[in-house]
Motif scaffolding. Structure first.
Motif, PDB file in Angstrom:
ATOM      1  N   ALA A   1      60.455  84.993 -29.628  1.00 34.31           N
ATOM      2  CA  ALA A   1      60.982  85.832 -30.710  1.00 34.31           C
ATOM      3  C   ALA A   1      60.948  87.305 -30.323  1.00 34.31           C
ATOM      4  CB  ALA A   1      60.166  85.596 -31.984  1.00 34.31           C
ATOM      5  N   ILE A   2      59.886  87.725 -29.643  1.00 35.75           N
ATOM      6  CA  ILE A   2      59.789  89.124 -29.201  1.00 35.75           C
ATOM      7  C   ILE A   2      60.882  89.440 -28.196  1.00 35.75           C
ATOM      8  CG2 ILE A   2      58.361  90.758 -27.920  1.00 35.75           C
ATOM      9  CD1 ILE A   2      55.905  89.401 -29.178  1.00 35.75           C
ATOM     10  N   LYS A   3      61.107  88.532 -27.243  1.00 37.84           N
ATOM     11  CA  LYS A   3      62.145  88.756 -26.235  1.00 37.84           C
ATOM     12  C   LYS A   3      63.532  88.820 -26.859  1.00 37.84           C
ATOM     13  CE  LYS A   3      59.736  86.689 -22.274  1.00 37.84           C
ATOM     14  NZ  LYS A   3      59.739  85.583 -21.272  1.00 37.84           N
ATOM     15  N   GLN A   4      63.749  88.006 -27.889  1.00 37.87           N
ATOM     16  CA  GLN A   4      65.059  87.969 -28.551  1.00 37.87           C
ATOM     17  C   GLN A   4      65.162  88.989 -29.689  1.00 37.87           C
ATOM     18  OE1 GLN A   4      65.469  83.855 -29.773  1.00 37.87           O
ATOM     19  NE2 GLN A   4      66.078  83.191 -27.718  1.00 37.87           N
ATOM     20  N   ARG A   5      64.124  89.782 -29.863  1.00 37.71           N
ATOM     21  CA  ARG A   5      64.064  90.793 -30.917  1.00 37.71           C
ATOM     22  C   ARG A   5      64.344  90.189 -32.291  1.00 37.71           C
ATOM     23  NH1 ARG A   5      67.088  95.971 -27.950  1.00 37.71           N
ATOM     24  NH2 ARG A   5      65.678  96.023 -26.132  1.00 37.71           N
ATOM     25  N   ASP A   6      63.675  89.073 -32.533  1.00 38.42           N
ATOM     26  CA  ASP A   6      63.882  88.347 -33.794  1.00 38.42           C
ATOM     27  C   ASP A   6      62.532  87.954 -34.392  1.00 38.42           C
ATOM     28  OD1 ASP A   6      65.329  87.218 -35.826  1.00 38.42           O
ATOM     29  OD2 ASP A   6      65.704  85.339 -34.781  1.00 38.42           O
ATOM     30  N   VAL A   7      61.600  88.900 -34.385  1.00 37.40           N
ATOM     31  CA  VAL A   7      60.238  88.623 -34.837  1.00 37.40           C
ATOM     32  C   VAL A   7      60.191  88.309 -36.332  1.00 37.40           C
ATOM     33  CG1 VAL A   7      57.914  89.572 -35.081  1.00 37.40           C
ATOM     34  CG2 VAL A   7      59.229  90.020 -33.003  1.00 37.40           C
ATOM     35  N   GLU A   8      61.048  88.972 -37.118  1.00 37.15           N
ATOM     36  CA  GLU A   8      61.027  88.758 -38.569  1.00 37.15           C
ATOM     37  C   GLU A   8      61.379  87.310 -38.929  1.00 37.15           C
ATOM     38  OE1 GLU A   8      59.774  90.837 -40.772  1.00 37.15           O
ATOM     39  OE2 GLU A   8      59.336  92.050 -38.990  1.00 37.15           O
ATOM     40  N   THR A   9      62.334  86.733 -38.199  1.00 33.13           N
ATOM     41  CA  THR A   9      62.672  85.324 -38.438  1.00 33.13           C
ATOM     42  C   THR A   9      61.503  84.422 -38.095  1.00 33.13           C
ATOM     43  OG1 THR A   9      65.014  85.745 -37.964  1.00 33.13           O
ATOM     44  CG2 THR A   9      64.264  83.461 -37.833  1.00 33.13           C
ATOM     45  N   PHE A  10      60.828  84.744 -36.987  1.00 29.70           N
ATOM     46  CA  PHE A  10      59.637  83.984 -36.587  1.00 29.70           C
ATOM     47  C   PHE A  10      58.568  84.052 -37.672  1.00 29.70           C
ATOM     48  CE2 PHE A  10      55.350  84.428 -34.794  1.00 29.70           C
ATOM     49  CZ  PHE A  10      55.178  83.175 -34.245  1.00 29.70           C
ATOM     50  N   LYS A  11      58.330  85.241 -38.209  1.00 32.05           N
ATOM     51  CA  LYS A  11      57.310  85.402 -39.245  1.00 32.05           C
ATOM     52  C   LYS A  11      57.676  84.637 -40.508  1.00 32.05           C
ATOM     53  CE  LYS A  11      55.463  89.883 -37.803  1.00 32.05           C
ATOM     54  NZ  LYS A  11      55.180  91.291 -38.199  1.00 32.05           N
ATOM     55  N   ALA A  12      58.946  84.715 -40.897  1.00 36.78           N
ATOM     56  CA  ALA A  12      59.379  84.064 -42.141  1.00 36.78           C
ATOM     57  C   ALA A  12      59.314  82.546 -42.046  1.00 36.78           C
ATOM     58  CB  ALA A  12      60.803  84.503 -42.477  1.00 36.78           C
ATOM     59  N   ARG A  13      59.473  82.012 -40.827  1.00 34.63           N
ATOM     60  CA  ARG A  13      59.517  80.557 -40.639  1.00 34.63           C
ATOM     61  C   ARG A  13      58.265  79.891 -41.175  1.00 34.63           C
ATOM     62  NH1 ARG A  13      59.801  79.109 -34.585  1.00 34.63           N
ATOM     63  NH2 ARG A  13      61.747  80.268 -34.828  1.00 34.63           N
TER      64      ARG A  13
ATOM     65  N   GLU B   1      49.390  76.706 -28.439  1.00 35.80           N
ATOM     66  CA  GLU B   1      50.192  77.185 -27.312  1.00 35.80           C
ATOM     67  C   GLU B   1      51.666  77.282 -27.679  1.00 35.80           C
ATOM     68  OE1 GLU B   1      50.748  76.374 -22.504  1.00 35.80           O
ATOM     69  OE2 GLU B   1      49.493  75.053 -23.716  1.00 35.80           O
ATOM     70  N   HIS B   2      52.150  76.362 -28.512  1.00 40.28           N
ATOM     71  CA  HIS B   2      53.552  76.410 -28.929  1.00 40.28           C
ATOM     72  C   HIS B   2      53.795  77.571 -29.889  1.00 40.28           C
ATOM     73  CE1 HIS B   2      53.955  71.839 -27.964  1.00 40.28           C
ATOM     74  NE2 HIS B   2      53.964  72.594 -26.898  1.00 40.28           N
ATOM     75  N   PHE B   3      52.823  77.864 -30.755  1.00 36.99           N
ATOM     76  CA  PHE B   3      52.914  79.037 -31.614  1.00 36.99           C
ATOM     77  C   PHE B   3      53.073  80.292 -30.749  1.00 36.99           C
ATOM     78  CE2 PHE B   3      50.959  82.660 -33.732  1.00 36.99           C
ATOM     79  CZ  PHE B   3      51.464  82.591 -35.021  1.00 36.99           C
ATOM     80  N   ALA B   4      52.249  80.383 -29.700  1.00 39.00           N
ATOM     81  CA  ALA B   4      52.311  81.539 -28.798  1.00 39.00           C
ATOM     82  C   ALA B   4      53.656  81.608 -28.079  1.00 39.00           C
ATOM     83  CB  ALA B   4      51.171  81.454 -27.782  1.00 39.00           C
ATOM     84  N   ASN B   5      54.146  80.471 -27.592  1.00 37.63           N
ATOM     85  CA  ASN B   5      55.434  80.459 -26.889  1.00 37.63           C
ATOM     86  C   ASN B   5      56.576  80.880 -27.802  1.00 37.63           C
ATOM     87  OD1 ASN B   5      54.151  79.553 -24.587  1.00 37.63           O
ATOM     88  ND2 ASN B   5      54.629  77.400 -24.934  1.00 37.63           N
ATOM     89  N   GLN B   6      56.550  80.405 -29.052  1.00 42.96           N
ATOM     90  CA  GLN B   6      57.600  80.768 -29.998  1.00 42.96           C
ATOM     91  C   GLN B   6      57.544  82.262 -30.330  1.00 42.96           C
ATOM     92  OE1 GLN B   6      57.217  78.150 -33.353  1.00 42.96           O
ATOM     93  NE2 GLN B   6      57.578  76.317 -32.126  1.00 42.96           N
TER      94      GLN B   6
END
Length: 446
Positions: A193-205, A184-189
């Protein structure tokens, strides 16, 4: 924030005996930051006592006031200066995913692994799961993933934490980067990330910083196509770079509905390690081991009495033992049969195994509705709650498959799985519905 802590203290004062509240709770000072409560006790003795005996009680009271389950950090004044609470390590029921770093270069906020392999009791019900998880830590593991599966309270989280602790503490593995993450925390993060338009940072983490990913409750991804797509991509990338993944779920991969076939295939690509219901011999050995670790003298006859009464949930066994230890310490008396039976009154008396007919009858009486209403197509909230409760109890107390359970209510197995997942979430959140389900279960097995 002091006002919030005073409200929590007021709730605790109502639920605890006056002596316990005055001695152990009232002296605590608190600071709340984000979703963590940092408690400072007058000394380490008080901190240790509260940490061992009252932490769960504080969490429950705090959750009622705050509306979420907080992390709790408890330290004596000598252990942490009042002005630096961030250095404390919180203990959580539902930790956020964190990378603990390495033993040689510790992170400022290391993950607080709560369990070890040393105190995991192995029996026929869990020996495959134990062998797979311990083998992953010692380089004797032949596959790239483990899929742990069991009903709640049988040791999945213990094994996940044990892997994390071993890999982060073992001298030869001190550079291993481990991430423990509830689904659930993976989903929330990801949503954040999608809302903040920062998906690439999320993926790299999770690709750059993870050697071993411990992902809990993957059945949460059922029906969430976008998240399944990202998880599948992550698993593939981790596999390509030689990283390991350990999944846990309340269901086998074949029982999951609305899950991408490729993702299901990856769940099955390593070792499938279901944990079965513990038998009497295992429950007795578990109690003996836990009692010894607490320095509690518990005769074989009392171990058998407890193990014969509490039969399906390891957490309840440990909770009963904890309460026995607390009562013996408060009364300054050895544990005897009268004391044991008194404590056991607070737990489910599982001397008989309910069948589907018992469950349906109990749910209908508890929600005051006839069976035809449970079997109807109605989406009314009260009916859905009753139906989901029946799904959850059938899964817990019977050996019926999800398909067989669903057939009792004219529902597909995917609907049953979703309903069970919703009830598990309500119970973990200590919500009103979660408490109602627990009360109904108590009525069923009395």
């Amino acid at each position: 924030m002091n006002t919030t802590w005073h409200q929590i203290q007021a709730d605790l004062q109502k639920s605890l005996k006056p002596g316990i509240f005055q001695v152990w709770i009232k002296p605590l000072q608190a600071e709340i930051q984000e979703k963590t409560i940092y408690l400072t006790a007058p000394n380490e003795f008080v901190a240790s006592w509260v940490r061992d005996r009252l932490r769960d009680t504080i969490v429950q009271a705090a959750a009622s006031t705050l509306g979420y389950i907080p992390d709790i950090a408890i330290a004596g004044q000598k252990s942490a200066a009042p002005g630096s609470p961030k250095l404390l390590q919180p203990t959580s029921h539902q930790q956020q995913g964190r990378l603990p770093g390495s033993a040689s270069r510790p992170s400022p906020s290391p993950y607080n692994w709560r369990y070890k392999f040393d105190n995991f009791v192995v029996g026929s019900c869990n020996q495959l799961a134990y062998a797979a998880c311990s083998g992953l830590c010692t380089d004797t593991f032949p596959a790239g993933s483990v899929f742990l599966c069991s009903s709640p309270g049988l040791g999945k989280t213990h094994l996940l934490h044990s892997i994390g602790y071993h890999l982060c503490q073992h001298k030869k593995r001190h550079e291993t980067k481990v991430c423990y993450l509830p689904a659930e925390h993976f989903a929330n993060q990801m949503v954040k990330a999608i809302k903040q338009r920062d998906v690439e940072t999320f993926k790299a983490r999770y690709r750059k910083n993870v050697d071993v990913l411990l992902l809990e409750d993957v059945h949460f991804f059922q029906g969430k196509a976008k998240m399944q797509e990202e998880l599948l991509s992550l698993i593939k990338d981790l596999g390509d770079q030689g990283s390991k993944v350990v999944f846990s779920s309340s269901f086998l991969p074949k029982e999951l509905g609305k899950v991408d076939s490729q993702l299901t295939s990856y769940f099955c690509s390593g070792v499938l390690a279901p944990i079965q219901q513990p038998d009497l011999d295992f429950r007795v050995r578990l109690l003996q081991a836990k009692a010894q670790s607490k320095g509690l003298r518990l005769s074989d006859s009392l171990c058998h009495l407890i193990a014969s009464t509490i039969r399906s949930d390891v957490r309840q066994l440990e909770s009963c033992l904890h309460n026995l230890s607390l009562k013996a310490n408060l009364l300054q008396e050895p544990v005897n049969e009268e004391m044991t039976r008194d404590v056991l009154q607070n737990y489910s008396q599982e001397n008989t195994t309910p069948d589907m007919e018992d469950i349906i009858d109990c749910v209908c009486r508890a929600f005051d509705m006839p069976l035809n209403m449970l079997q109807s197509k109605s989406r009314k909230r009260s009916i859905v709650s009753a139906r989901n409760t029946a799904f959850y109890m059938a899964r817990k107390y019977t050996s019926l498959s999800l398909k067989d359970i669903g057939s009792q209510f004219n529902r597909r197995h995917s609907t049953v799985l979703k309903g069970i997942t919703n009830v598990e979430r309500e119970i973990s959140k200590d919500s009103a519905l979660g408490h109602q389900v627990l009360r109904i279960m108590d009525q069923l097995v009395k």
